[in-house]
Scaffold this motif. Structure first.
Motif, mmCIF file in Angstrom:
data_model
loop_
_atom_site.group_PDB
_atom_site.id
_atom_site.type_symbol
_atom_site.label_atom_id
_atom_site.label_comp_id
_atom_site.label_asym_id
_atom_site.label_seq_id
_atom_site.Cartn_x
_atom_site.Cartn_y
_atom_site.Cartn_z
ATOM 1 N N SER A 1 27.303 47.376 40.100
ATOM 2 C CA SER A 1 28.093 46.070 40.453
ATOM 3 C C SER A 1 28.477 45.348 39.145
ATOM 4 O O SER A 1 29.711 44.720 39.049
ATOM 5 N N TYR A 2 27.446 45.060 38.197
ATOM 6 C CA TYR A 2 27.567 44.530 36.939
ATOM 7 C C TYR A 2 28.704 45.177 36.063
ATOM 8 O O TYR A 2 29.581 44.614 35.621
ATOM 9 N N LEU A 3 28.568 46.640 35.942
ATOM 10 C CA LEU A 3 29.585 47.295 35.162
ATOM 11 C C LEU A 3 30.967 47.143 35.739
ATOM 12 O O LEU A 3 31.864 47.246 35.101
ATOM 13 N N SER A 4 31.132 47.144 37.168
ATOM 14 C CA SER A 4 32.350 47.215 37.858
ATOM 15 C C SER A 4 33.120 45.590 37.583
ATOM 16 O O SER A 4 34.204 45.612 37.457
ATOM 17 N N LEU A 5 32.201 44.790 37.655
ATOM 18 C CA LEU A 5 32.607 43.366 37.390
ATOM 19 C C LEU A 5 32.981 43.400 35.929
ATOM 20 O O LEU A 5 34.134 42.539 35.571
ATOM 21 N N PHE A 6 32.444 43.851 35.118
ATOM 22 C CA PHE A 6 32.597 43.871 33.562
ATOM 23 C C PHE A 6 34.232 44.493 33.398
ATOM 24 O O PHE A 6 34.985 43.742 32.619
ATOM 25 N N THR A 7 34.376 45.420 34.072
ATOM 26 C CA THR A 7 35.610 46.196 34.018
ATOM 27 C C THR A 7 36.631 45.426 34.520
ATOM 28 O O THR A 7 37.946 45.317 33.893
ATOM 29 N N PHE A 8 36.195 44.837 35.622
ATOM 30 C CA PHE A 8 37.594 43.692 36.395
ATOM 31 C C PHE A 8 37.837 42.723 35.281
ATOM 32 O O PHE A 8 39.050 42.209 35.273
ATOM 33 N N ALA A 9 36.901 42.075 34.841
ATOM 34 C CA ALA A 9 37.022 40.889 33.824
ATOM 35 C C ALA A 9 37.974 41.407 32.691
ATOM 36 O O ALA A 9 39.000 40.793 32.459
ATOM 37 N N MET A 10 37.660 42.756 32.154
ATOM 38 C CA MET A 10 38.440 43.234 30.819
ATOM 39 C C MET A 10 40.134 43.451 31.542
ATOM 40 O O MET A 10 40.875 43.140 30.698
ATOM 41 N N LEU A 11 40.171 43.921 32.797
ATOM 42 C CA LEU A 11 41.540 44.352 33.265
ATOM 43 C C LEU A 11 42.423 43.004 33.453
ATOM 44 O O LEU A 11 43.441 43.119 33.201
ATOM 45 N N MET A 12 41.599 41.757 33.935
ATOM 46 C CA MET A 12 42.253 40.743 33.995
ATOM 47 C C MET A 12 42.911 40.268 32.874
ATOM 48 O O MET A 12 43.738 39.634 32.669
ATOM 49 N N LEU A 13 41.960 40.359 31.846
ATOM 50 C CA LEU A 13 42.564 39.857 30.404
ATOM 51 C C LEU A 13 43.648 40.487 29.852
ATOM 52 O O LEU A 13 44.419 39.862 29.321
ATOM 53 N N VAL A 14 43.655 41.913 29.744
ATOM 54 C CA VAL A 14 44.689 42.885 29.351
ATOM 55 C C VAL A 14 45.921 42.601 30.330
ATOM 56 O O VAL A 14 46.986 43.040 29.679
ATOM 57 N N THR A 15 45.663 42.246 31.410
ATOM 58 C CA THR A 15 47.084 41.989 32.202
ATOM 59 C C THR A 15 47.734 40.726 32.361
ATOM 60 O O THR A 15 48.516 40.442 33.229
ATOM 61 N N ALA A 16 46.755 39.877 31.568
ATOM 62 C CA ALA A 16 47.318 38.266 31.946
ATOM 63 C C ALA A 16 48.768 38.060 31.359
ATOM 64 O O ALA A 16 48.821 38.399 30.190
ATOM 65 N N ASP A 17 49.399 37.299 32.099
ATOM 66 C CA ASP A 17 50.496 36.789 31.538
ATOM 67 C C ASP A 17 50.666 35.474 30.999
ATOM 68 O O ASP A 17 51.728 34.764 30.581
ATOM 69 N N ASN A 18 49.705 34.667 30.712
ATOM 70 C CA ASN A 18 49.557 33.686 30.189
ATOM 71 C C ASN A 18 48.037 33.375 29.736
ATOM 72 O O ASN A 18 47.494 33.896 29.754
ATOM 73 N N LEU A 19 48.129 32.333 28.832
ATOM 74 C CA LEU A 19 46.834 32.104 28.116
ATOM 75 C C LEU A 19 45.678 31.633 28.718
ATOM 76 O O LEU A 19 44.549 31.831 28.625
ATOM 77 N N VAL A 20 46.001 30.915 29.973
ATOM 78 C CA VAL A 20 44.972 30.529 30.827
ATOM 79 C C VAL A 20 44.363 31.662 31.412
ATOM 80 O O VAL A 20 42.994 31.752 31.770
ATOM 81 N N GLN A 21 44.963 32.604 32.265
ATOM 82 C CA GLN A 21 44.525 33.869 32.763
ATOM 83 C C GLN A 21 43.611 34.807 31.697
ATOM 84 O O GLN A 21 42.718 35.297 32.174
ATOM 85 N N MET A 22 44.365 34.819 30.485
ATOM 86 C CA MET A 22 43.542 35.405 29.550
ATOM 87 C C MET A 22 42.064 34.767 29.359
ATOM 88 O O MET A 22 41.238 35.693 29.288
ATOM 89 N N PHE A 23 42.226 33.602 29.375
ATOM 90 C CA PHE A 23 40.851 32.895 29.038
ATOM 91 C C PHE A 23 40.011 33.014 30.455
ATOM 92 O O PHE A 23 38.771 33.119 30.016
#
Length: 646
Positions: free
Chosen positions: A117-139
């Motif tokens: 569960s933690y591994l997949s959560l880690f991956t999701f957070a990183m994917l949110m970071l690299v697909t962010a379209d603004n700085l707040v979403q990247m944060f």
């Protein structure tokens, strides 16, 4: 398709985390791994369509409004361009292989559903970071990988060292994240928006502007970029904010592979590349990035020379290679920096998972001084570690050969003030890298066995569920460079990257690095050979040399073994004063002042008074009569002296 790539890991994390009792450990393993494999396949499809299609411009998919406050309007949207596609491939490919590998590695752990569960959560957070379209979403993604790293590093929470390492990673990253947050605030002040398109479109207008910071006026873009880079220093473990990275080895080995190869530490490199339109406007900021990157490459490689924990050697190697990436970014060669990020993910994940296979084979032993002679017992792991080592050291036509050599050439061709320093540092670091990499191979797999007879009797090759991911990563470590070189840094780089990376009009580094002298081109090769020769001399031909050298140069040896004493220095400068201040505020501030004179103090005084008043209620009639007489006498006396006017 992009939405599925991002949210499939989150779905797996929720199922494994919330429904573990329903699906069981095996179900959690299969579900999370399957969803990651699907996400990886979709990522490769997106990568081919985005990077190799006719149109390489970016697109954004708005999911829903997020924050509306005054002039701040933030939407939750997914940005897709070549840079995003490259990161999607890196993150999902490595993560899916780590998931599969973990099925075998964590087989005996009673809490593996939580781990997956933690591994997949880690991956999701990183994917949110690299697909962010603004700085707040990247944060949001930035802090998400910080949270997940805390959970994974401290996964074995009954170990005090694991808890301490998790807290250290979390706290050190808060230092960098504070700078990143200030940078986001400054961007909003300058541009009135945190959306990338708005920022990039108006970036040129901010050139020459000043901003008030620390009681004086500074160049606005320099302040913004340095604050943002401070965040990158924390996440990507650059010099001064690097101390958390080696201790992160306290987590399970698959965690190390995921953190060091595909997620978290690459976030800082990605962020600087994404914000290239801002960094191109500040020569000072790029000079700082180059200097810090070169110093980190040298520092981490020097510490790796003498480490004895197999995972720590590879951890310091990661720190050093991240320094290489920042050198490329600092001289304006953003494509080269991301290219090394891409190739590094394959061979570094291969080395970490290979090290996990070694640890699995020798009954969880991590000290290379208690290994040796293993190549006959675990030949598959040995072959995979050899491939990873060749790629890391830049052996011709492996992945590292193309990307690492390109960084050395770009550093030589760079024009900022720190470029010559960085060039020297990365070449010296290349010698060190070759030495400590082959030292690891020789100490682990060659020579006479130094483990106990009981340990050697149980040495065995890892099961297919652990070796198959190694095969895939080995293919990437061998072929990723030769296949993608022309697209990332060759003649097709402009079409491949499209608008994902920005170079100023006077930045010609992507052409100039091809025109450096021949001795520069061959310097990484010479460095690799020199490092290998010394490692062979020290650990195969004359194994007595390292011990005698360590004795003769004891101060230098201990300096490197103790990681330049940064932990001890920070303990004196920050930890002890913080503890003293906390204890002072606790004992003196809270205990003496607040409790003494505040609510607790008042309550204590009231209690004292009531206790004394209660003693007056004795229950004896003559006591009460005596008190009444005293009262009457006092009343008469007061009446007499007042003249009877009242």
């Amino acid at each position: 398709m992009l939405t599925a790539i991002v949210f499939l890991p989150l779905l797996g994390a929720l199922i494994a985390g919330l429904l573990a009792r329903v699906v069981g450990h095996r179900g959690a393993e299969v579900i999370t791994s399957s969803l990651l494999v699907i996400a990886a396949i979709l990522s490769w499809i997106v990568f081919v369509q985005t990077g190799f299609g006719e149109h390489t411009q970016h697109s954004a998919m708005v999911l829903f409004p997020w924050i509306e406050s005054g002039s701040l309007n933030v939407q939750w949207s997914l940005r897709l361009d070549t840079l995003t596609a490259v990161m999607l491939v890196v993150v999902t490919t490595v993560s899916s292989l780590v998931h599969i590998y973990s099925i075998g590695y964590m087989h005996h752990d009673p809490h593996r559903a939580r781990f997956f569960s933690y591994l997949s959560l880690f991956t999701f957070a990183m994917l949110m970071l690299v697909t962010a379209d603004n700085l707040v979403q990247m944060f949001f993604g930035w802090e998400g990988v910080g949270l997940a790293s805390y959970l994974l590093i401290g996964f074995w929470y009954k170990k005090p060292s694991a808890n301490a390492a998790a807290m250290k990673a979390f706290i050190v990253n808060r230092v960098g994240d504070f700078g990143f947050a200030l940078g986001i605030f400054a961007v909003f002040v300058l541009f009135g928006s945190v959306e990338f398109d708005t920022i990039f479109a108006n970036a040129a207008s901010a050139e020459g502007m000043t901003i008030s910071f620390l009681w004086r006026e500074w160049d606005a873009m320099t302040v913004v970029c340095l604050l943002l880079f401070m965040g990158a220093m924390g996440k990507s473990a650059q010099f001064l904010l690097h101390t958390w990275l080696p201790d992160a080895m306290e987590g399970p080995t698959p965690v190390s592979a995921l953190i060091h190869a595909a997620t978290m530490v690459t976030a800082g490199v990605f962020m600087v590349a994404r914000l290239s339109p801002l960094f191109e406007l500040s020569e000072t900021a790029l000079t700082v990035v180059t200097f810090v990157g070169g110093l980190t490459a040298f520092f981490a490689a020097s510490v790796g020379l003498v480490q004895n924990d197999i995972k720590r050697v590879i951890a310091y190697s990661t720190c050093s290679q991240l320094g290489y990436m920042f050198v490329a970014l600092g001289v304006g060669a953003y494509g080269i920096g991301v290219f090394h990020l891409f190739t590094h993910a394959f061979f570094k994940a291969l080395l970490f998972l290979g090290a996990g296979s070694v640890i699995h084979a020798v009954s969880d032993e991590q000290d290379m001084r208690r290994m040796g002679g293993l190549w006959r017992h675990i030949p598959i792991t040995y072959a995979m570690m050899l491939i990873g080592t060749l790629a890391l050291t830049g052996f011709p036509f492996t992945a590292g050969y193309f990307s690492k050599d390109a960084i050395v050439e770009a550093a030589y061709a760079g024009h900022n003030a720190a470029a010559p320093f960085a060039f020297v540092m990365v070449v010296v670091a290349a010698v060190f890298t070759s030495f400590y990499s082959w030292r690891l191979v020789f100490m682990t797999f060659h020579g006479k066995p130094r483990a106990s007879q009981e340990t050697m009797s149980h040495v065995h090759e890892s099961p297919p569920v652990m070796t198959v991911p190694l095969y895939v990563l080995a293919a990437g470590a061998l072929l990723a460079g030769i296949i993608f070189k022309e697209y990332f840094v060759g003649h097709d780089w402009e079409h491949f990257w499209g608008s994902a990376l920005f170079l100023a009009e006077d930045n010609h580094i992507m052409h100039e690095f091809h025109e450096v002298p021949a001795w520069v081109v061959f310097s990484p090769m010479v460095a690799m050979i020199v490092g290998f020769a010394f490692a062979y001399l020290f650990y195969i031909f004359r194994p007595s040399i390292p011990g005698s050298l360590a004795t003769q140069h004891d101060a230098l040896y201990r300096f490197l073994l103790n990681k330049w004493y940064f932990d001890e220095l920070y303990d004196v400068l920050f930890v002890r004063p913080a503890k003293w201040l906390g204890r002072f505020l606790w004992k003196r501030g809270d205990g003496y002042v607040i409790d003494g004179f505040g609510p607790n103090g008042i309550a204590a005084r009231v209690n004292d008074v009531t206790n004394r008043v209660v003693k007056l209620q004795s229950g004896y009639l003559y006591h009460y009569a005596f008190a009444m007489l005293i009262g009457v006498a006092a009343l008469i006396t007061w009446y007499m002296f007042s003249g009877g006017t009242h």
